[in-house]
Design an enzyme around this catalytic site. Structure first.
Site, PDB file in Angstrom:
ATOM      1  N   GLY A  55       0.810  -1.032  -0.006  1.00  0.00           N
ATOM      2  CA  GLY A  55       0.147  -0.065  -0.053  1.00  0.00           C
ATOM      3  C   GLY A  55       0.869   1.192   0.031  1.00  0.00           C
TER       4      GLY A  55
ATOM      5  CG  ASP B  81      -8.101   7.140   1.712  1.00  0.00           C
ATOM      6  OD1 ASP B  81      -8.368   8.023   0.664  1.00  0.00           O
ATOM      7  OD2 ASP B  81      -7.157   6.493   1.529  1.00  0.00           O
TER       8      ASP B  81
ATOM      9  CG  MET C 252       1.372   5.307   4.742  1.00  0.00           C
ATOM     10  SD  MET C 252       0.297   6.012   5.958  1.00  0.00           S
ATOM     11  CE  MET C 252       1.852   6.154   7.317  1.00  0.00           C
TER      12      MET C 252
END
Length: 471
Positions: free
Chosen positions: A212, A330, A214
Protein backbone atom coordinates in the site's frame (compact mmCIF):
# COMPACT_ATOMS: atom_id res chain seq x y z
CA UNK A 1 60.04 12.55 9.64
CA UNK A 2 63.57 11.71 10.81
CA UNK A 3 64.52 15.38 10.94
CA UNK A 4 61.46 16.13 13.03
CA UNK A 5 62.40 13.41 15.51
CA UNK A 6 66.03 14.66 15.75
CA UNK A 7 64.88 18.23 16.24
CA UNK A 8 62.54 17.19 19.08
CA UNK A 9 65.24 15.28 20.90
CA UNK A 10 67.74 18.11 20.59
CA UNK A 11 65.13 20.61 21.73
CA UNK A 12 64.48 18.64 24.92
CA UNK A 13 68.16 18.16 25.58
CA UNK A 14 68.83 21.87 25.11
CA UNK A 15 65.85 22.85 27.26
CA UNK A 16 66.87 20.63 30.18
CA UNK A 17 70.53 21.57 29.92
CA UNK A 18 69.67 25.28 29.74
CA UNK A 19 67.32 25.09 32.71
CA UNK A 20 69.94 23.34 34.85
CA UNK A 21 72.64 25.81 33.74
CA UNK A 22 70.48 28.83 34.60
CA UNK A 23 69.68 27.50 38.05
CA UNK A 24 73.32 26.68 38.79
CA UNK A 25 74.49 30.07 37.44
CA UNK A 26 71.92 31.93 39.54
CA UNK A 27 73.02 30.08 42.64
CA UNK A 28 76.72 30.77 41.97
CA UNK A 29 76.13 34.49 41.34
CA UNK A 30 73.94 34.85 44.41
CA UNK A 31 76.49 33.04 46.59
CA UNK A 32 79.40 35.18 45.21
CA UNK A 33 77.55 38.50 45.89
CA UNK A 34 76.47 37.51 49.36
CA UNK A 35 79.85 36.10 50.35
CA UNK A 36 81.98 38.98 48.98
CA UNK A 37 79.71 41.87 49.95
CA UNK A 38 78.17 40.70 53.20
CA UNK A 39 80.30 37.70 54.26
CA UNK A 40 77.16 35.56 54.17
CA UNK A 41 77.40 31.94 53.29
CA UNK A 42 74.18 30.61 51.65
CA UNK A 43 73.52 27.43 53.58
CA UNK A 44 71.05 26.15 50.98
CA UNK A 45 73.59 26.33 48.15
CA UNK A 46 75.01 22.83 48.46
CA UNK A 47 71.62 21.18 49.25
CA UNK A 48 70.14 22.93 46.20
CA UNK A 49 72.90 21.58 43.98
CA UNK A 50 72.38 18.12 45.44
CA UNK A 51 68.61 18.41 44.84
CA UNK A 52 69.17 19.42 41.21
CA UNK A 53 71.50 16.45 40.71
CA UNK A 54 68.91 14.15 42.28
CA UNK A 55 66.19 15.55 39.97
CA UNK A 56 68.35 14.86 36.91
CA UNK A 57 68.98 11.33 38.14
CA UNK A 58 65.25 10.73 38.83
CA UNK A 59 64.34 12.05 35.39
CA UNK A 60 66.76 9.67 33.73
CA UNK A 61 65.59 6.73 35.84
CA UNK A 62 61.86 7.39 35.24
CA UNK A 63 61.90 8.08 31.52
CA UNK A 64 65.22 6.67 30.39
CA UNK A 65 66.53 10.08 29.49
CA UNK A 66 65.48 12.03 26.41
CA UNK A 67 64.99 8.84 24.38
CA UNK A 68 62.35 7.75 26.88
CA UNK A 69 60.45 11.00 27.25
CA UNK A 70 60.19 11.55 23.53
CA UNK A 71 58.18 8.32 23.24
CA UNK A 72 55.38 10.05 25.14
CA UNK A 73 55.12 12.79 22.51
CA UNK A 74 53.47 12.20 19.10
CA UNK A 75 56.47 13.33 17.06
CA UNK A 76 55.69 11.19 14.03
CA UNK A 77 52.78 13.33 12.86
CA UNK A 78 52.47 11.58 9.53
CA UNK A 79 50.94 8.52 11.24
CA UNK A 80 47.37 8.92 12.59
CA UNK A 81 47.79 5.91 14.84
CA UNK A 82 50.76 7.54 16.54
CA UNK A 83 48.65 10.49 17.64
CA UNK A 84 45.75 8.44 19.00
CA UNK A 85 45.86 7.11 22.51
CA UNK A 86 44.73 3.47 22.80
CA UNK A 87 41.23 2.95 24.25
CA UNK A 88 41.02 0.98 27.46
CA UNK A 89 38.52 -1.81 28.15
CA UNK A 90 36.51 0.28 30.59
CA UNK A 91 36.23 3.12 28.08
CA UNK A 92 35.11 0.76 25.32
CA UNK A 93 32.58 -0.88 27.62
CA UNK A 94 31.07 2.45 28.67
CA UNK A 95 30.87 3.63 25.07
CA UNK A 96 29.32 0.33 23.96
CA UNK A 97 26.62 0.46 26.62
CA UNK A 98 25.85 4.08 25.74
CA UNK A 99 25.54 3.22 22.06
CA UNK A 100 23.35 0.23 22.84
CA UNK A 101 21.10 2.43 24.96
CA UNK A 102 20.70 4.77 21.97
CA UNK A 103 19.75 1.86 19.73
CA UNK A 104 23.03 1.95 17.78
CA UNK A 105 23.60 -1.78 18.10
CA UNK A 106 26.14 -2.17 15.29
CA UNK A 107 28.46 0.43 16.78
CA UNK A 108 27.96 -1.08 20.23
CA UNK A 109 29.09 -4.47 18.97
CA UNK A 110 32.21 -2.94 17.43
CA UNK A 111 33.13 -1.45 20.82
CA UNK A 112 32.43 -4.71 22.66
CA UNK A 113 34.66 -6.63 20.25
CA UNK A 114 37.64 -4.43 21.13
CA UNK A 115 37.53 -5.35 24.80
CA UNK A 116 40.21 -7.78 25.98
CA UNK A 117 40.25 -10.02 27.88
CA UNK A 118 36.70 -11.35 27.52
CA UNK A 119 35.31 -12.17 30.97
CA UNK A 120 31.95 -13.53 32.12
CA UNK A 121 30.54 -10.05 32.60
CA UNK A 122 31.37 -9.12 29.02
CA UNK A 123 29.75 -12.35 27.79
CA UNK A 124 26.58 -11.35 29.59
CA UNK A 125 26.61 -7.98 27.86
CA UNK A 126 27.20 -9.57 24.47
CA UNK A 127 24.40 -12.07 25.06
CA UNK A 128 21.97 -9.26 25.87
CA UNK A 129 23.10 -7.41 22.74
CA UNK A 130 22.36 -10.49 20.62
CA UNK A 131 18.89 -10.75 22.16
CA UNK A 132 18.27 -7.12 21.25
CA UNK A 133 19.28 -7.82 17.65
CA UNK A 134 16.78 -10.69 17.69
CA UNK A 135 14.02 -8.43 18.97
CA UNK A 136 14.70 -6.18 16.01
CA UNK A 137 14.62 -9.26 13.75
CA UNK A 138 18.19 -8.65 12.65
CA UNK A 139 19.04 -12.32 12.96
CA UNK A 140 22.19 -12.22 10.86
CA UNK A 141 23.69 -9.70 13.27
CA UNK A 142 22.52 -11.71 16.25
CA UNK A 143 24.28 -14.71 14.72
CA UNK A 144 27.53 -12.72 14.53
CA UNK A 145 27.32 -11.83 18.22
CA UNK A 146 26.55 -15.40 19.28
CA UNK A 147 29.47 -16.60 17.15
CA UNK A 148 31.75 -14.10 18.89
CA UNK A 149 30.63 -15.50 22.26
CA UNK A 150 31.37 -19.08 21.22
CA UNK A 151 34.93 -18.11 20.31
CA UNK A 152 35.49 -17.49 24.02
CA UNK A 153 33.14 -20.00 25.64
CA UNK A 154 31.25 -22.59 23.59
CA UNK A 155 29.33 -23.73 26.66
CA UNK A 156 28.08 -20.30 27.69
CA UNK A 157 24.39 -20.57 28.64
CA UNK A 158 22.35 -21.77 25.63
CA UNK A 159 24.53 -19.98 23.09
CA UNK A 160 24.73 -23.00 20.78
CA UNK A 161 20.96 -23.23 20.51
CA UNK A 162 20.70 -19.48 20.08
CA UNK A 163 23.32 -19.56 17.35
CA UNK A 164 21.54 -22.34 15.46
CA UNK A 165 18.20 -20.54 15.73
CA UNK A 166 19.67 -17.23 14.53
CA UNK A 167 21.22 -19.00 11.53
CA UNK A 168 17.87 -20.54 10.59
CA UNK A 169 15.98 -17.29 10.92
CA UNK A 170 18.63 -15.38 9.00
CA UNK A 171 17.86 -17.65 6.05
CA UNK A 172 14.27 -16.37 5.94
CA UNK A 173 15.64 -13.07 4.62
CA UNK A 174 13.88 -10.81 7.11
CA UNK A 175 14.65 -7.21 6.25
CA UNK A 176 15.09 -4.61 8.99
CA UNK A 177 12.66 -1.75 9.35
CA UNK A 178 15.35 0.88 9.42
CA UNK A 179 16.50 0.15 5.89
CA UNK A 180 13.16 0.09 4.15
CA UNK A 181 11.30 2.69 2.18
CA UNK A 182 7.64 3.45 2.61
CA UNK A 183 6.64 0.68 0.23
CA UNK A 184 9.42 -1.79 0.97
CA UNK A 185 8.72 -5.05 2.70
CA UNK A 186 9.62 -4.89 6.41
CA UNK A 187 9.11 -8.60 6.99
CA UNK A 188 9.66 -10.10 3.57
CA UNK A 189 9.91 -13.73 4.56
CA UNK A 190 10.86 -16.51 2.20
CA UNK A 191 10.28 -19.34 4.60
CA UNK A 192 12.28 -22.48 4.05
CA UNK A 193 11.24 -25.92 5.23
CA UNK A 194 11.93 -26.41 8.91
CA UNK A 195 12.51 -22.72 9.69
CA UNK A 196 10.51 -20.59 12.09
CA UNK A 197 8.06 -18.16 10.59
CA UNK A 198 8.64 -14.48 11.35
CA UNK A 199 6.43 -12.83 13.95
CA UNK A 200 4.81 -9.43 14.05
CA UNK A 201 3.55 -8.93 17.57
CA UNK A 202 1.80 -12.18 18.43
CA UNK A 203 1.03 -12.99 14.80
CA UNK A 204 2.88 -15.39 12.53
CA UNK A 205 3.54 -13.84 9.13
CA UNK A 206 2.56 -16.33 6.43
CA UNK A 207 3.09 -14.37 3.22
CA UNK A 208 2.85 -10.96 1.60
CA UNK A 209 -0.55 -10.03 0.18
CA UNK A 210 0.28 -6.67 -1.35
CA UNK A 211 1.75 -3.20 -0.92
CA UNK A 212 0.00 0.00 0.00
CA UNK A 213 0.96 3.67 0.16
CA UNK A 214 2.47 3.40 3.63
CA UNK A 215 3.51 -0.22 3.94
CA UNK A 216 2.87 -3.86 3.22
CA UNK A 217 -0.13 -6.08 3.88
CA UNK A 218 0.54 -9.64 5.05
CA UNK A 219 -1.44 -12.77 5.60
CA UNK A 220 -0.98 -13.65 9.25
CA UNK A 221 -2.16 -16.13 11.81
CA UNK A 222 -2.82 -15.84 15.51
CA UNK A 223 -1.27 -19.11 16.82
CA UNK A 224 -3.14 -18.93 20.12
CA UNK A 225 -6.62 -19.15 18.64
CA UNK A 226 -5.80 -20.24 15.09
CA UNK A 227 -7.42 -17.19 13.48
CA UNK A 228 -6.27 -16.04 10.06
CA UNK A 229 -5.87 -12.27 9.77
CA UNK A 230 -4.70 -9.62 7.35
CA UNK A 231 -1.91 -7.49 8.83
CA UNK A 232 -1.54 -3.98 7.47
CA UNK A 233 1.81 -2.41 8.35
CA UNK A 234 2.76 1.25 8.36
CA UNK A 235 6.33 2.46 8.71
CA UNK A 236 5.44 5.60 10.63
CA UNK A 237 9.07 6.50 11.37
CA UNK A 238 9.75 6.51 7.64
CA UNK A 239 6.81 8.76 6.83
CA UNK A 240 6.74 11.35 9.61
CA UNK A 241 9.26 13.75 11.10
CA UNK A 242 10.70 12.83 14.49
CA UNK A 243 8.92 15.73 16.19
CA UNK A 244 5.54 14.52 14.91
CA UNK A 245 6.08 10.81 15.47
CA UNK A 246 4.82 10.56 19.04
CA UNK A 247 1.61 12.43 18.25
CA UNK A 248 1.06 10.37 15.08
CA UNK A 249 1.47 7.11 17.01
CA UNK A 250 -0.97 8.23 19.68
CA UNK A 251 -3.45 9.22 17.01
CA UNK A 252 -2.94 5.92 15.19
CA UNK A 253 -3.77 3.85 18.27
CA UNK A 254 -6.76 6.04 19.13
CA UNK A 255 -8.17 5.62 15.63
CA UNK A 256 -7.48 1.88 15.63
CA UNK A 257 -9.17 1.48 19.00
CA UNK A 258 -12.21 3.47 17.88
CA UNK A 259 -12.49 1.66 14.54
CA UNK A 260 -12.03 -1.65 16.36
CA UNK A 261 -15.36 -1.11 18.10
CA UNK A 262 -17.21 -1.12 14.78
CA UNK A 263 -19.08 -4.32 14.04
CA UNK A 264 -21.08 -4.24 10.81
CA UNK A 265 -21.57 -6.77 7.98
CA UNK A 266 -20.21 -4.24 5.47
CA UNK A 267 -17.11 -3.21 7.46
CA UNK A 268 -13.87 -5.18 7.76
CA UNK A 269 -13.45 -5.99 11.45
CA UNK A 270 -10.31 -4.75 13.25
CA UNK A 271 -9.00 -7.17 15.87
CA UNK A 272 -5.78 -5.65 17.14
CA UNK A 273 -3.19 -2.90 16.71
CA UNK A 274 0.41 -2.77 17.83
CA UNK A 275 3.92 -1.56 17.18
CA UNK A 276 7.24 -3.30 16.58
CA UNK A 277 10.29 -1.00 16.46
CA UNK A 278 8.49 1.95 14.83
CA UNK A 279 6.54 -0.40 12.55
CA UNK A 280 2.86 0.08 13.36
CA UNK A 281 0.43 -2.63 12.35
CA UNK A 282 -3.28 -3.42 12.38
CA UNK A 283 -4.55 -7.00 12.46
CA UNK A 284 -7.93 -7.20 10.77
CA UNK A 285 -10.45 -9.63 9.40
CA UNK A 286 -9.09 -11.53 6.41
CA UNK A 287 -11.57 -11.53 3.55
CA UNK A 288 -11.21 -13.46 0.33
CA UNK A 289 -11.91 -11.21 -2.58
CA UNK A 290 -10.61 -8.11 -4.31
CA UNK A 291 -11.13 -4.38 -4.13
CA UNK A 292 -13.12 -2.49 -6.74
CA UNK A 293 -10.18 -0.83 -8.50
CA UNK A 294 -10.29 -3.35 -11.33
CA UNK A 295 -13.88 -2.29 -11.99
CA UNK A 296 -13.10 1.39 -12.62
CA UNK A 297 -11.74 0.63 -16.09
CA UNK A 298 -14.21 1.28 -18.93
CA UNK A 299 -13.54 -2.22 -20.23
CA UNK A 300 -14.36 -3.95 -16.93
CA UNK A 301 -17.26 -2.04 -15.41
CA UNK A 302 -19.84 -3.70 -13.21
CA UNK A 303 -23.48 -3.54 -14.20
CA UNK A 304 -25.37 -0.42 -12.97
CA UNK A 305 -27.52 -2.57 -10.67
CA UNK A 306 -24.42 -4.10 -9.05
CA UNK A 307 -22.84 -0.69 -8.57
CA UNK A 308 -26.00 0.76 -7.01
CA UNK A 309 -26.34 -2.19 -4.64
CA UNK A 310 -22.71 -2.11 -3.51
CA UNK A 311 -22.65 1.67 -3.03
CA UNK A 312 -25.95 1.59 -1.13
CA UNK A 313 -24.50 -1.04 1.22
CA UNK A 314 -21.39 1.11 1.63
CA UNK A 315 -23.60 4.09 2.49
CA UNK A 316 -25.28 1.98 5.19
CA UNK A 317 -21.87 1.06 6.59
CA UNK A 318 -20.79 4.70 6.64
CA UNK A 319 -24.03 5.69 8.35
CA UNK A 320 -23.32 3.13 11.09
CA UNK A 321 -19.71 4.30 11.48
CA UNK A 322 -20.68 7.99 11.62
CA UNK A 323 -23.27 7.32 14.30
CA UNK A 324 -20.48 5.68 16.30
CA UNK A 325 -18.19 8.69 15.92
CA UNK A 326 -15.91 7.28 13.22
CA UNK A 327 -15.20 9.13 9.95
CA UNK A 328 -13.45 7.12 7.25
CA UNK A 329 -11.68 10.01 5.42
CA UNK A 330 -10.48 7.87 2.51
CA UNK A 331 -13.52 6.32 0.81
CA UNK A 332 -12.55 5.09 -2.67
CA UNK A 333 -12.73 1.88 -4.75
CA UNK A 334 -9.39 0.65 -3.35
CA UNK A 335 -10.90 0.59 0.14
CA UNK A 336 -14.02 -1.33 -0.88
CA UNK A 337 -13.53 -5.10 -0.79
CA UNK A 338 -15.86 -7.35 -2.79
CA UNK A 339 -16.01 -10.84 -1.29
CA UNK A 340 -15.49 -13.53 -3.91
CA UNK A 341 -18.14 -16.01 -2.77
CA UNK A 342 -20.93 -13.92 -1.26
CA UNK A 343 -20.50 -10.76 -3.39
CA UNK A 344 -20.81 -8.69 -0.22
CA UNK A 345 -19.06 -5.31 -0.15
CA UNK A 346 -16.92 -4.41 2.87
CA UNK A 347 -15.29 -1.07 3.66
CA UNK A 348 -11.80 -1.15 5.14
CA UNK A 349 -9.08 1.17 6.45
CA UNK A 350 -11.27 3.34 8.65
CA UNK A 351 -9.33 6.25 10.12
CA UNK A 352 -5.99 5.56 8.40
CA UNK A 353 -6.05 8.94 6.65
CA UNK A 354 -6.67 10.55 10.07
CA UNK A 355 -2.98 10.01 10.87
CA UNK A 356 -1.97 13.29 9.32
CA UNK A 357 -5.30 15.18 9.29
CA UNK A 358 -4.96 15.64 5.52
CA UNK A 359 -1.42 16.98 5.82
CA UNK A 360 1.62 15.71 4.03
CA UNK A 361 4.12 13.23 5.37
CA UNK A 362 7.87 13.91 5.22
CA UNK A 363 8.05 12.06 1.88
CA UNK A 364 5.51 14.53 0.46
CA UNK A 365 2.67 12.00 0.31
CA UNK A 366 -0.82 13.23 1.06
CA UNK A 367 -2.71 10.77 3.23
CA UNK A 368 -6.06 10.28 1.58
CA UNK A 369 -6.60 10.38 -2.17
CA UNK A 370 -7.12 13.93 -3.54
CA UNK A 371 -9.39 12.91 -6.43
CA UNK A 372 -11.96 11.58 -3.94
CA UNK A 373 -11.61 14.28 -1.26
CA UNK A 374 -14.29 16.78 -0.41
CA UNK A 375 -13.57 20.52 -0.72
CA UNK A 376 -13.39 20.92 3.06
CA UNK A 377 -10.97 17.98 3.41
CA UNK A 378 -8.67 19.36 0.73
CA UNK A 379 -8.61 22.74 2.45
CA UNK A 380 -7.67 21.14 5.75
CA UNK A 381 -10.89 21.96 7.55
CA UNK A 382 -12.52 19.72 10.13
CA UNK A 383 -14.55 17.01 8.40
CA UNK A 384 -17.54 14.93 9.39
CA UNK A 385 -19.52 12.10 7.84
CA UNK A 386 -20.78 14.27 4.98
CA UNK A 387 -17.21 14.43 3.66
CA UNK A 388 -17.27 10.63 3.35
CA UNK A 389 -20.54 10.84 1.39
CA UNK A 390 -18.86 13.25 -1.07
CA UNK A 391 -16.10 10.67 -1.56
CA UNK A 392 -18.72 7.95 -1.99
CA UNK A 393 -20.39 10.09 -4.66
CA UNK A 394 -17.09 10.35 -6.55
CA UNK A 395 -16.69 6.57 -6.24
CA UNK A 396 -20.23 6.00 -7.53
CA UNK A 397 -19.55 8.23 -10.55
CA UNK A 398 -16.32 6.39 -11.34
CA UNK A 399 -17.78 2.89 -10.95
CA UNK A 400 -20.61 3.78 -13.32
CA UNK A 401 -18.54 5.54 -16.00
CA UNK A 402 -14.91 4.46 -15.67
CA UNK A 403 -13.82 8.09 -15.24
CA UNK A 404 -13.58 10.63 -12.42
CA UNK A 405 -15.96 13.60 -12.14
CA UNK A 406 -13.01 15.96 -11.57
CA UNK A 407 -9.80 15.60 -13.58
CA UNK A 408 -6.76 17.86 -13.89
CA UNK A 409 -3.07 17.83 -14.80
CA UNK A 410 -1.89 19.26 -11.50
CA UNK A 411 -2.84 19.07 -7.85
CA UNK A 412 -3.59 22.80 -7.69
CA UNK A 413 -5.94 22.63 -10.68
CA UNK A 414 -7.65 19.53 -9.30
CA UNK A 415 -8.24 21.20 -5.94
CA UNK A 416 -9.65 24.27 -7.66
CA UNK A 417 -12.05 22.19 -9.75
CA UNK A 418 -13.29 20.17 -6.79
CA UNK A 419 -13.88 23.33 -4.76
CA UNK A 420 -15.39 25.52 -7.49
CA UNK A 421 -16.43 23.78 -10.72
CA UNK A 422 -19.49 21.71 -11.44
CA UNK A 423 -18.88 18.05 -12.26
CA UNK A 424 -19.93 16.52 -15.55
CA UNK A 425 -23.46 15.13 -15.73
CA UNK A 426 -23.14 11.35 -15.32
CA UNK A 427 -25.79 10.65 -17.95
CA UNK A 428 -23.82 12.74 -20.42
CA UNK A 429 -20.90 10.34 -19.99
CA UNK A 430 -23.11 7.25 -20.05
CA UNK A 431 -26.48 7.68 -21.70
CA UNK A 432 -27.91 4.28 -20.73
CA UNK A 433 -28.10 5.20 -17.03
CA UNK A 434 -31.45 6.14 -15.46
CA UNK A 435 -31.78 9.94 -15.04
CA UNK A 436 -32.61 9.53 -11.35
CA UNK A 437 -29.00 8.52 -10.63
CA UNK A 438 -27.84 11.96 -11.72
CA UNK A 439 -29.87 13.54 -8.92
CA UNK A 440 -28.21 11.28 -6.31
CA UNK A 441 -24.70 12.12 -7.54
CA UNK A 442 -25.49 15.83 -7.79
CA UNK A 443 -26.57 15.93 -4.16
CA UNK A 444 -23.59 13.90 -2.95
CA UNK A 445 -21.12 16.17 -4.79
CA UNK A 446 -22.38 19.52 -3.51
CA UNK A 447 -19.56 21.92 -2.61
CA UNK A 448 -20.84 22.62 0.89
CA UNK A 449 -21.47 19.88 3.41
CA UNK A 450 -24.84 21.38 4.37
CA UNK A 451 -26.19 20.88 0.84
CA UNK A 452 -25.28 17.18 0.71
CA UNK A 453 -26.99 14.16 2.21
CA UNK A 454 -27.03 14.63 5.96
CA UNK A 455 -26.36 10.92 6.57
CA UNK A 456 -25.58 7.71 4.76
CA UNK A 457 -29.03 6.27 5.37
CA UNK A 458 -30.61 8.95 3.17
CA UNK A 459 -28.16 8.28 0.35
CA UNK A 460 -28.70 4.52 0.61
CA UNK A 461 -32.46 5.02 0.46
CA UNK A 462 -32.24 7.05 -2.76
CA UNK A 463 -29.83 4.59 -4.35
CA UNK A 464 -32.16 1.66 -3.67
CA UNK A 465 -35.03 3.68 -5.09
CA UNK A 466 -33.09 4.06 -8.33
CA UNK A 467 -32.15 0.37 -8.20
CA UNK A 468 -35.81 -0.60 -8.01
CA UNK A 469 -36.43 1.08 -11.38
CA UNK A 470 -33.84 -1.16 -13.03
CA UNK A 471 -35.35 -4.48 -11.97
Amino acid sequence: MVKEKKWTKEWFEGFIAGAVAIVVADLLIAQFILLSGHSIWLRLFLPALALGAAAVYAFKKQFGGIDGIEKLIPTVRSSPAASTAPEGPDSNKMQALALQGQGQLDQAFEKFRRIQPVDSRLLDLLYNLALEFERKREFKKAESVYLHITQTNKEYRDVQQKLSRAKRLAETEILGVGSMSATASPVAAKTAIGTEKPMLGRYQVEKELGKGAMGVVYLGRDPKIGRTVAIKTMALAQEFEAGELLEVKQRFFREAETAGRLSHPNIVQIFDAGEEHDLAYIAMEFVRGSDLTKHIKPSDLLSPSEVLRYVADAADALDYAHKNGVVHRDVKPANMMLLAETKVIKLMDFGIARLADSSKTKTGMVLGTPSYMSPEQLSGKKVDGRSDLFSLGVTLFQLLTGSLPFKADSMATLMFKIANEQHTNVCTVRSDLPPQIDAVINRALQKTAEARYSNGNEMARDLRAVLSTLS
